[in-house]
Design a protein around this motif. Structure first.
Motif, PDB file in Angstrom:
ATOM      1  N   LYS A 223      24.705  11.665  -4.335  1.00 55.29           N
ATOM      2  CA  LYS A 223      23.854  10.475  -4.191  1.00 55.29           C
ATOM      3  C   LYS A 223      22.662  10.736  -3.277  1.00 55.29           C
ATOM      4  O   LYS A 223      22.299   9.898  -2.450  1.00 55.29           O
ATOM      5  CB  LYS A 223      24.670   9.286  -3.646  1.00 55.29           C
ATOM      6  CG  LYS A 223      25.861   8.888  -4.501  1.00 55.29           C
ATOM      7  CD  LYS A 223      25.442   8.288  -5.820  1.00 55.29           C
ATOM      8  CE  LYS A 223      26.624   7.637  -6.524  1.00 55.29           C
ATOM      9  NZ  LYS A 223      27.710   8.572  -6.886  1.00 55.29           N
ATOM     10  N   CYS A 224      22.027  11.917  -3.435  1.00 55.21           N
ATOM     11  CA  CYS A 224      20.857  12.202  -2.592  1.00 55.21           C
ATOM     12  C   CYS A 224      19.684  12.751  -3.416  1.00 55.21           C
ATOM     13  O   CYS A 224      18.877  13.516  -2.908  1.00 55.21           O
ATOM     14  CB  CYS A 224      21.212  13.114  -1.432  1.00 55.21           C
ATOM     15  SG  CYS A 224      22.173  14.572  -1.815  1.00 55.21           S
TER      16      CYS A 224
ATOM     17  N   ASP B 168      30.051   4.475   3.774  1.00 57.28           N
ATOM     18  CA  ASP B 168      29.709   4.503   2.351  1.00 57.28           C
ATOM     19  C   ASP B 168      29.452   5.926   1.881  1.00 57.28           C
ATOM     20  O   ASP B 168      29.931   6.347   0.818  1.00 57.28           O
ATOM     21  CB  ASP B 168      28.464   3.637   2.076  1.00 57.28           C
ATOM     22  CG  ASP B 168      28.779   2.150   2.120  1.00 57.28           C
ATOM     23  OD1 ASP B 168      29.919   1.775   1.780  1.00 57.28           O
ATOM     24  OD2 ASP B 168      27.889   1.370   2.480  1.00 57.28           O
ATOM     25  N   ALA B 169      28.687   6.689   2.660  1.00 54.50           N
ATOM     26  CA  ALA B 169      28.361   8.061   2.283  1.00 54.50           C
ATOM     27  C   ALA B 169      29.616   8.932   2.261  1.00 54.50           C
ATOM     28  O   ALA B 169      29.777   9.789   1.383  1.00 54.50           O
ATOM     29  CB  ALA B 169      27.329   8.649   3.242  1.00 54.50           C
ATOM     30  N   ALA B 170      30.515   8.720   3.226  1.00 50.91           N
ATOM     31  CA  ALA B 170      31.758   9.492   3.259  1.00 50.91           C
ATOM     32  C   ALA B 170      32.584   9.243   2.001  1.00 50.91           C
ATOM     33  O   ALA B 170      33.136  10.181   1.413  1.00 50.91           O
ATOM     34  CB  ALA B 170      32.569   9.130   4.501  1.00 50.91           C
ATOM     35  N   GLU B 171      32.667   7.987   1.570  1.00 51.15           N
ATOM     36  CA  GLU B 171      33.425   7.674   0.362  1.00 51.15           C
ATOM     37  C   GLU B 171      32.795   8.336  -0.864  1.00 51.15           C
ATOM     38  O   GLU B 171      33.502   8.841  -1.747  1.00 51.15           O
ATOM     39  CB  GLU B 171      33.501   6.160   0.162  1.00 51.15           C
ATOM     40  CG  GLU B 171      34.458   5.735  -0.932  1.00 51.15           C
ATOM     41  CD  GLU B 171      35.860   6.260  -0.728  1.00 51.15           C
ATOM     42  OE1 GLU B 171      36.418   6.840  -1.682  1.00 51.15           O
ATOM     43  OE2 GLU B 171      36.395   6.116   0.377  1.00 51.15           O
ATOM     44  N   GLU B 172      31.466   8.371  -0.914  1.00 50.77           N
ATOM     45  CA  GLU B 172      30.782   9.026  -2.030  1.00 50.77           C
ATOM     46  C   GLU B 172      31.068  10.528  -2.052  1.00 50.77           C
ATOM     47  O   GLU B 172      31.250  11.130  -3.120  1.00 50.77           O
ATOM     48  CB  GLU B 172      29.277   8.772  -1.938  1.00 50.77           C
ATOM     49  CG  GLU B 172      28.883   7.333  -2.243  1.00 50.77           C
ATOM     50  CD  GLU B 172      27.447   7.025  -1.865  1.00 50.77           C
ATOM     51  OE1 GLU B 172      26.761   7.933  -1.325  1.00 50.77           O
ATOM     52  OE2 GLU B 172      27.004   5.883  -2.093  1.00 50.77           O
ATOM     53  N   VAL B 173      31.116  11.144  -0.858  1.00 51.67           N
ATOM     54  CA  VAL B 173      31.404  12.573  -0.775  1.00 51.67           C
ATOM     55  C   VAL B 173      32.812  12.864  -1.278  1.00 51.67           C
ATOM     56  O   VAL B 173      33.023  13.775  -2.090  1.00 51.67           O
ATOM     57  CB  VAL B 173      31.234  13.081   0.670  1.00 51.67           C
ATOM     58  CG1 VAL B 173      31.879  14.458   0.845  1.00 51.67           C
ATOM     59  CG2 VAL B 173      29.759  13.155   1.026  1.00 51.67           C
TER      60      VAL B 173
ATOM     61  N   ALA C 223      32.956  12.564  -5.022  1.00 53.41           N
ATOM     62  CA  ALA C 223      32.316  13.704  -5.689  1.00 53.41           C
ATOM     63  C   ALA C 223      33.206  14.940  -5.644  1.00 53.41           C
ATOM     64  O   ALA C 223      33.310  15.681  -6.638  1.00 53.41           O
ATOM     65  CB  ALA C 223      30.965  13.998  -5.040  1.00 53.41           C
ATOM     66  N   ILE C 224      33.851  15.173  -4.499  1.00 52.03           N
ATOM     67  CA  ILE C 224      34.714  16.343  -4.353  1.00 52.03           C
ATOM     68  C   ILE C 224      35.942  16.218  -5.259  1.00 52.03           C
ATOM     69  O   ILE C 224      36.347  17.168  -5.932  1.00 52.03           O
ATOM     70  CB  ILE C 224      35.124  16.513  -2.880  1.00 52.03           C
ATOM     71  CG1 ILE C 224      33.901  16.921  -2.049  1.00 52.03           C
ATOM     72  CG2 ILE C 224      36.229  17.558  -2.737  1.00 52.03           C
ATOM     73  CD1 ILE C 224      34.134  16.855  -0.562  1.00 52.03           C
TER      74      ILE C 224
END
Length: 491
Positions: free
Chosen positions: A129-130, A174-179, A182-183
């Motif tokens: 998401k970047c 939020d960013a941690a959940e996206e990471v 993705a993993i």
């Protein structure tokens, strides 16, 4: 991947960083590697990725086998095709200056066709998401944004084994959940083997198929995550501090006063009219998404970043006009990146650095704070040879001997196990009780909402919530930002 009787001692050290480790990592596993700060987790990860023995010098016994081949018989480039590692400090692995170039760097060095390089880079950026960061200067990003780019650069390699060393330590909820999403998607879609080093447990336990715990360079637990986690927490048994007394209503003096603060770089407005006040004896938790302006706000308070417009007053000093060195006499500032404030060649000199610069003789106090943070015995070691968590504790120690009135902490719990987090929190509460003003940027909502007098939420360069915890929780819930509430995403 197999690790057999692996021991390693860094050059110049007497104690082994790794002590006779043997384990197998199987294809498609999601392994959670845990343990106290400085126990050897990152060193083991570097051995798995081939940095030991190909880059990092020291005495090695035993070894690591990748697809049945001793890693000592492989070139580092051969290992990189199979095993990719995202390090604790993302800046340590950056090779280029822009986001797109960085994510494409690995695939380009595999001599892949240009179209395939572009495909991999675009897919990795999208997964994290970047994509919106594509053309940005890497070193102008926030710490959390840098972390996501570093992970994307490893995903673009499409390795057989992906090693992630505290990948969400600087990420907002939020960013941690996206990471993690993705993993997990990468593992299920491609069968990638995942090895993650983390101190934040709750979210990771749902993904991991196996948990390994290290202590003093050795593996002490290995098995099913829930069972190992329960045993590990019993072993740690952290002692969280009692709540500090609330701020007395009678204290009216402002130690920090900010009015309509704006900070603009080029055409980008990072802070958009921030107003804020803090008093002696307050502990204020600052939360918000990566890139929302939190770190820039702290930098403006001490004059490292000069406000484009507005007013900033720190302990009666105009932070826009006063020299940083004068503000620093009254302020202790722990930077977001531990490496950014390590200046000396020994831990002892580092802890005494600020007090010595101000002409203060605080050697006794320096030793006292090193004892509190279990750093006695490290005095002669080079700070940059410490683990990420140990570096952070050195940072914290270094701001205490000169006894500042205002304490600014940018993610003080990075790289800390539960025991050290509890120790740091206890010291923060002692500062509050002593009448210090403490402003703390943190991603651990449990700590922020339980211990802080006020919760401040940044969004898009503005403060959108500034209230006591109960009121802040209600306002944040009404905004639909549950990730910034206790239990809503931070672990």
């Amino acid at each position: 991947m197999s690790v057999r009787n692996l021991s390693f001692t860094f050059d110049g050290e007497l104690e082994r960083a790794l002590d006779n480790i043997s384990l197998d990592i199987f294809a498609g596993e999601f392994v959670f590697l845990a343990g106290p700060s400085g126990c050897g987790k990152s060193t083991l990860a570097k051995a798995m990725a081939g940095y030991i023995p190909h880059v990092i010098e020291g005495e090695t016994a035993g070894g690591v086998w990748i697809d049945g081949v001793d890693s000592r018989e492989l070139d580092l480039s051969d290992i990189a095709v199979r095993v990719s590692m995202c390090q604790q400090d993302p800046e340590a692995q950056f090779c280029t200056l822009t986001v797109e170039d960085e994510v494409a760097f690995g695939p380009e060095n595999l001599a892949l066709p240009a179209a395939e390089v572009k495909r991999r880079a675009a897919a990795a950026l999208a997964d994290l998401k970047c994509t919106h960061l594509r053309g940005r200067d890497i070193f102008a990003l926030s710490g959390g944004e840098q972390q996501r780019v570093a992970i994307a650069s490893m995903l673009a390699m499409e390795p057989e084994v992906l090693i992630l060393d505290e990948p969400t330590s600087s990420l907002d909820p939020d960013a941690a959940e996206e990471v993690w999403a993705a993993i997990e998607e990468l593992r299920t879609r491609r069968g990638t083997t995942i090895v993650v080093i983390e101190h934040r447990f709750d979210r990771l336990l749902a993904h991991a198929s196996r948990m390994i715990v290290m202590e003093r360079g050795a593996v002490v637990m290995d098995g099913e995550p829930e069972t190992v986690h329960r045993r590990y927490m019993e072993m740690l048994h952290p002692s969280w501090p009692e709540l500090a007394a609330p701020l007395a209503d009678g204290e009216a003096r402002c130690s920090i006063r900010v009015k309509d603060l704006k900070f603009v770089v080029g055409e980008k407005a990072i802070l958009r009219g921030v107003s804020f006040e803090a008093r002696p004896g307050e502990l204020i938790g600052v939360v918000g998404a990566n890139g929302s302006g939190k770190t820039t706000f702290l930098s403006c308070l001490v004059g490292i970043a000069r406000a484009t417009s507005g007013e900033v007053e720190m302990e009666g000093l105009n932070a826009v006009l006063t020299r940083v060195s004068e503000i620093a006499r009254k302020t202790g500032f722990v930077f977001q990146s531990p490496n950014h404030q390590l200046f000396e060649s020994t831990v002892g000199d580092e802890v005494a650095f600020a007090a010595r610069n101000f002409g203060l003789d605080r050697q006794a106090r320096a030793r006292e704070v090193m004892r509190e943070y279990e750093l006695l015995g490290y005095e002669g070691r080079h700070p940059l040879k410490l683990s990420h968590g140990e570096k952070r504790r050195v940072n914290l120690c270094s701001i205490l001997p000169h006894d500042p009135e205002v304490i600014l902490l940018d993610e003080p719990f990075i790289g800390q196990d539960a025991i050290n987090s509890a120790r740091i929190l206890s010291d923060i509460l002692r500062m509050k009780q002593a009448g210090k003003t403490v402003v703390m940027v943190a991603h651990d909502m449990e700590i922020v909402f339980r211990y802080c007098d006020r919760v401040v939420l940044f969004e898009g360069g503005r403060i959108v919530v500034d209230a006591p915890p109960a009121e802040a929780a209600k306002a944040i819930a009404e905004m639909g930002r549950e990730a910034y509430l206790p239990g809503g995403g931070a672990s």
